[in-house]
Enzyme design. Structure first.
Site, PDB file in Angstrom:
ATOM      1  N   GLU A   1     -68.878 -91.471 -51.163  1.00  0.00           N
ATOM      2  CA  GLU A   1     -68.306 -90.138 -51.394  1.00  0.00           C
ATOM      3  C   GLU A   1     -66.820 -90.102 -51.043  1.00  0.00           C
ATOM      4  O   GLU A   1     -66.141 -89.119 -51.302  1.00  0.00           O
ATOM      5  CB  GLU A   1     -69.083 -89.068 -50.619  1.00  0.00           C
ATOM      6  CG  GLU A   1     -69.143 -89.231 -49.108  1.00  0.00           C
ATOM      7  CD  GLU A   1     -70.262 -90.159 -48.621  1.00  0.00           C
ATOM      8  OE1 GLU A   1     -70.481 -91.223 -49.232  1.00  0.00           O
ATOM      9  OE2 GLU A   1     -70.901 -89.826 -47.602  1.00  0.00           O
TER      10      GLU A   1
ATOM     11  N   SER B   1     -72.514-100.344 -43.801  1.00  0.00           N
ATOM     12  CA  SER B   1     -72.510-100.738 -42.389  1.00  0.00           C
ATOM     13  C   SER B   1     -73.923-101.161 -41.955  1.00  0.00           C
ATOM     14  O   SER B   1     -74.925-100.768 -42.569  1.00  0.00           O
ATOM     15  CB  SER B   1     -72.013 -99.573 -41.543  1.00  0.00           C
ATOM     16  OG  SER B   1     -72.822 -98.451 -41.770  1.00  0.00           O
TER      17      SER B   1
ATOM     18  N   CYS C   1     -65.250-106.542 -45.808  1.00  0.00           N
ATOM     19  CA  CYS C   1     -66.358-107.132 -45.069  1.00  0.00           C
ATOM     20  C   CYS C   1     -66.123-108.615 -44.832  1.00  0.00           C
ATOM     21  O   CYS C   1     -66.793-109.221 -44.011  1.00  0.00           O
ATOM     22  CB  CYS C   1     -67.656-106.940 -45.837  1.00  0.00           C
ATOM     23  SG  CYS C   1     -67.582-107.722 -47.430  1.00  0.00           S
TER      24      CYS C   1
ATOM     25  N   GLU D   1     -67.782-104.161 -35.045  1.00  0.00           N
ATOM     26  CA  GLU D   1     -66.917-104.209 -36.231  1.00  0.00           C
ATOM     27  C   GLU D   1     -65.925-103.040 -36.150  1.00  0.00           C
ATOM     28  O   GLU D   1     -66.334-101.888 -36.050  1.00  0.00           O
ATOM     29  CB  GLU D   1     -67.769-104.078 -37.491  1.00  0.00           C
ATOM     30  CG  GLU D   1     -66.946-104.148 -38.767  1.00  0.00           C
ATOM     31  CD  GLU D   1     -67.792-103.974 -40.023  1.00  0.00           C
ATOM     32  OE1 GLU D   1     -68.639-103.054 -40.061  1.00  0.00           O
ATOM     33  OE2 GLU D   1     -67.603-104.757 -40.962  1.00  0.00           O
TER      34      GLU D   1
HETATM   35  P1  NAD Z   1     -71.437 -96.741 -44.735  1.00  0.00           P
HETATM   36  O1  NAD Z   1     -72.598 -97.498 -44.195  1.00  0.00           O
HETATM   37  O2  NAD Z   1     -70.917 -95.602 -43.933  1.00  0.00           O
HETATM   38  O3  NAD Z   1     -71.768 -96.138 -46.192  1.00  0.00           O
HETATM   39  C1  NAD Z   1     -72.278 -96.946 -47.219  1.00  0.00           C
HETATM   40  C2  NAD Z   1     -73.085 -96.076 -48.160  1.00  0.00           C
HETATM   41  O4  NAD Z   1     -74.191 -95.514 -47.466  1.00  0.00           O
HETATM   42  C3  NAD Z   1     -72.302 -94.908 -48.746  1.00  0.00           C
HETATM   43  O5  NAD Z   1     -72.636 -94.767 -50.098  1.00  0.00           O
HETATM   44  C4  NAD Z   1     -72.792 -93.716 -47.928  1.00  0.00           C
HETATM   45  O6  NAD Z   1     -72.776 -92.509 -48.650  1.00  0.00           O
HETATM   46  C5  NAD Z   1     -74.199 -94.101 -47.554  1.00  0.00           C
HETATM   47  N1  NAD Z   1     -74.614 -93.578 -46.249  1.00  0.00           N
HETATM   48  C6  NAD Z   1     -73.819 -93.308 -45.191  1.00  0.00           C
HETATM   49  N2  NAD Z   1     -74.550 -92.854 -44.162  1.00  0.00           N
HETATM   50  C7  NAD Z   1     -75.837 -92.839 -44.568  1.00  0.00           C
HETATM   51  C8  NAD Z   1     -77.059 -92.477 -43.943  1.00  0.00           C
HETATM   52  N3  NAD Z   1     -77.104 -92.042 -42.686  1.00  0.00           N
HETATM   53  N4  NAD Z   1     -78.197 -92.588 -44.656  1.00  0.00           N
HETATM   54  C9  NAD Z   1     -78.174 -93.041 -45.913  1.00  0.00           C
HETATM   55  N5  NAD Z   1     -77.041 -93.399 -46.571  1.00  0.00           N
HETATM   56  C10 NAD Z   1     -75.880 -93.307 -45.900  1.00  0.00           C
HETATM   57  O7  NAD Z   1     -70.288 -97.818 -45.005  1.00  0.00           O
HETATM   58  P2  NAD Z   1     -68.768 -97.566 -45.422  1.00  0.00           P
HETATM   59  O8  NAD Z   1     -68.023 -97.034 -44.252  1.00  0.00           O
HETATM   60  O9  NAD Z   1     -68.680 -96.853 -46.714  1.00  0.00           O
HETATM   61  O10 NAD Z   1     -68.292 -99.070 -45.706  1.00  0.00           O
HETATM   62  C11 NAD Z   1     -67.857 -99.946 -44.714  1.00  0.00           C
HETATM   63  C12 NAD Z   1     -68.969-100.840 -44.224  1.00  0.00           C
HETATM   64  O11 NAD Z   1     -69.511-101.585 -45.303  1.00  0.00           O
HETATM   65  C13 NAD Z   1     -68.498-101.873 -43.220  1.00  0.00           C
HETATM   66  O12 NAD Z   1     -69.451-101.991 -42.201  1.00  0.00           O
HETATM   67  C14 NAD Z   1     -68.429-103.148 -44.022  1.00  0.00           C
HETATM   68  O13 NAD Z   1     -68.561-104.349 -43.300  1.00  0.00           O
HETATM   69  C15 NAD Z   1     -69.575-102.962 -44.939  1.00  0.00           C
HETATM   70  N6  NAD Z   1     -69.455-103.807 -46.111  1.00  0.00           N
HETATM   71  C16 NAD Z   1     -70.243-104.915 -46.157  1.00  0.00           C
HETATM   72  C17 NAD Z   1     -70.140-105.769 -47.217  1.00  0.00           C
HETATM   73  C18 NAD Z   1     -70.989-107.001 -47.299  1.00  0.00           C
HETATM   74  O14 NAD Z   1     -70.958-107.631 -48.316  1.00  0.00           O
HETATM   75  N7  NAD Z   1     -71.756-107.342 -46.286  1.00  0.00           N
HETATM   76  C19 NAD Z   1     -69.238-105.496 -48.268  1.00  0.00           C
HETATM   77  C20 NAD Z   1     -68.460-104.341 -48.196  1.00  0.00           C
HETATM   78  C21 NAD Z   1     -68.584-103.503 -47.097  1.00  0.00           C
END
Ligand code: NAD
Length: 500
Positions: free
Chosen positions: A176, A226, A281, A385
């Site tokens: 979002e 995450s 990431c 992280e």
């Molecule tokens: P996030 O976990 O906050 O959000 C990811 C997705 O989950 C979003 O679409 C969000 O709307 C949804 N979401 C958030 N909270 C939720 C909940 N409580 N219940 C269900 N869905 C929920 O992550 P972010 O801040 O958007 O992205 C950064 C994170 O992503 C970092 O931890 C990074 O390391 C990770 N990441 C990992 C990789 C990988 O390949 N391992 C790649 C890119 C990013």
């Protein structure tokens, strides 16, 4: 205020929801739009559209699906610059970096163009007298992707090209925080000629994700984000009987051996730690020099180079690093720097001092490149992280110490070693408990025809993304054993079948 909507049945689809979330331009700090936070009824519309499209789509020959994918490839190449600008505006990363992300995503579309080859099954003639066996991989049906803010084009493209090439319908729930890119490529998918309903975008937050997790007609979920949310998606998805691949967070270490080329190592480290403001990431967030002399040389050169790091808005061609994604994230990163100081690490370069001078960008979410030395393994800045431009240096006495440290860390996404010694490099690759390993390569992101994924708390589930693992994730195996035509004619057989 501009409103960002869903994309269903081949068109932008307004939501009935009253809930919205602000979208910012991180370079200026201004709110530029609001995105709808969809209702369960919106998701149901996307599922209905997918269900209507699926029978024809699943039975279309892979070659025809591949031709559509080729058209999409062409359109993405033609529009890559515009897509990069959309990403840069809402995410904050510099334009060249956004273009790099689009290119890495396009590579998965190129891979998916090989659908006919990727979906070839296996055949064994005469598994028994006059009996043959063959296996095919068939689509799952409706699959969904839930993606993070940091790669609004590349991460969805790790998923949907492969899912579609395999004959599934795909529903994307993008972050979002930077939702506009999703509508841009949804339109390109339409222009390429994909049938309406096979690709939808549902904007939203946790509510939409929970609706996807519980929906009985959605067979699989690909998640990137995450670690706590990845674990939640994995457990909840499994509870509802779905196939899940959930990629989580990271803390990527780079070992620097005494024989490494220090200038090249520092250049590699600068890009890997501070590129995209550390919001990758696969960013290197911990550097582990082996031996005190290595640590001192590295520290001196890194501090010199950090003084020249160019920070600016994504539209500035000279900028090497842009702002963080939101003011909240900026506060979180600054909070970690405060914690590092109070935990006793040496703050050699303090990014909190950075003030953006360029007119019009004074209120952007900027922070400078930050460097801590003498970090220890019990500190939160080492264990957790940070996801910002904060590099921790943790000194190791030996190669074995450095390897043990990495292997004992919670995360296992990416890692790298810089050395000229083949023995160290080979031992590292062999012993390290991490999914993606670089040897004199700081960010070893696998190409589209290999698969991307970490180990330990960086991935829940057993399939990595794209490449051969992606094809396996988005298909189910069916094995057919056939006997023609005389067997039955000779009468019923009541003995357990064995090979004759
Ligand atoms: P996030 O976990 O906050 O959000 C990811 C997705 O989950 C979003 O679409 C969000 O709307 C949804 N979401 C958030 N909270 C939720 C909940 N409580 N219940 C269900 N869905 C929920 O992550 P972010 O801040 O958007 O992205 C950064 C994170 O992503 C970092 O931890 C990074 O390391 C990770 N990441 C990992 C990789 C990988 O390949 N391992 C790649 C890119 C990013």
């Amino acid at each position: 205020m501009k409103k960002i909507h869903n994309y269903i049945q081949g068109a932008v689809a307004p939501s009935s929801s009253k809930r919205v979330s602000p979208v910012y331009n991180p370079a200026t700090g201004e709110q530029i739009a609001e995105v709808v936070l969809s209702t369960d009824a919106d998701l149901q519309k996307a599922v209905d559209a997918a269900k209507a499209a699926l029978p024809a789509w699943m039975s279309m020959s892979p070659l025809k699906r591949s031709r559509l994918m080729n058209r999409l490839l062409y359109l993405l190449e033609q529009n890559a610059g515009e897509l990069a600008s959309i990403i840069s505006e809402e995410h904050g990363k510099v334009h060249s970096d956004a273009l790099g992300e689009v290119t890495r995503g396009i590579e998965v579309v190129e891979f998916a163009c090989g659908a006919p080859h990727l979906l070839k099954g296996e055949f064994t003639e005469n598994i028994a007298t006059n009996i043959d066996s063959h296996s095919v991989r068939q689509p799952l049906g409706i699959v969904a992707g839930v993606t993070p803010f940091n790669f609004p084009a590349m991460v969805p493209m790790w998923m949907f090209p492969v899912a579609l090439a395999c004959g599934n319908a795909f529903i994307l729930k993008p972050s979002e925080r930077d939702p506009s890119a999703s509508l841009f490529y949804a339109d390109l998918i339409k222009q390429a000629g994909f049938p309406d309903g096979v690709f939808s975008v549902i904007q939203g937050d946790k509510n939409s994700v929970d609706a996807i997790l519980k929906h009985p007609d959605i067979s699989a979920i690909s998640f990137v984000g995450s670690t706590p949310i990845a674990k939640y998606i994995y457990e909840t998805g499994a509870h509802y009987g779905k196939r899940v691949q959930a990629l989580g967070g990271a803390k990527n270490h780079m070992i620097v051996m005494p024989d490494a080329d220090m200038d090249k190592t520092v250049d590699a480290l600068m890009g890997a730690a501070y590129g995209s403001a550390g919001e990758r990431c696969m960013a290197i967030s911990v550097v582990v020099p082996v031996g005190e002399a290595t640590a001192e040389t590295l520290r001196k050169k890194l501090v010199e180079r950090l003084a020249t790091l160019k920070i600016g808005p994504g539209t500035d061609n000279q900028a090497e690093m842009g702002p963080l994604v939101t003011a909240t994230h900026l506060e979180k990163v600054a909070g970690y720097i405060n914690a590092g100081v109070s935990e006793g690490a040496e703050l050699v370069v303090d990014g909190r001092d950075f003030k953006m001078q360029q007119a019009g960008f004074e209120n952007g979410f900027y922070i400078g490149g930050t460097f801590f030395d003498h970090v220890s393994r019990d500190m939160s800045i080492y264990k957790e992280e940070i996801f910002g431009p904060v590099l921790c240096m943790i000194r190791a006495e030996s190669f074995d110490d450095a390897v043990r440290m990495i292997n004992e860390h919670e995360f296992g996404n990416g890692t790298a070693i810089f050395t000229r010694d083949g023995d160290s490099a080979r031992s590292f690759a062999n012993q390290i408990q991490v999914g993606m390993v670089g040897i004199n390569v700081p960010i070893p992101v696998p190409m589209a025809f290999h698969s991307f994924g970490g180990w330990k708390a960086s991935l829940f589930g057993d399939h990595h993304m794209h490449g051969p693992e992606g094809v396996r994730f988005y298909t189910k195996l069916k094995t057919i054993t056939s006997r023609w035509p005389t067997g039955i004619r000779s009468g019923a057989d009541f003995v357990m079948p064995t090979m004759e």
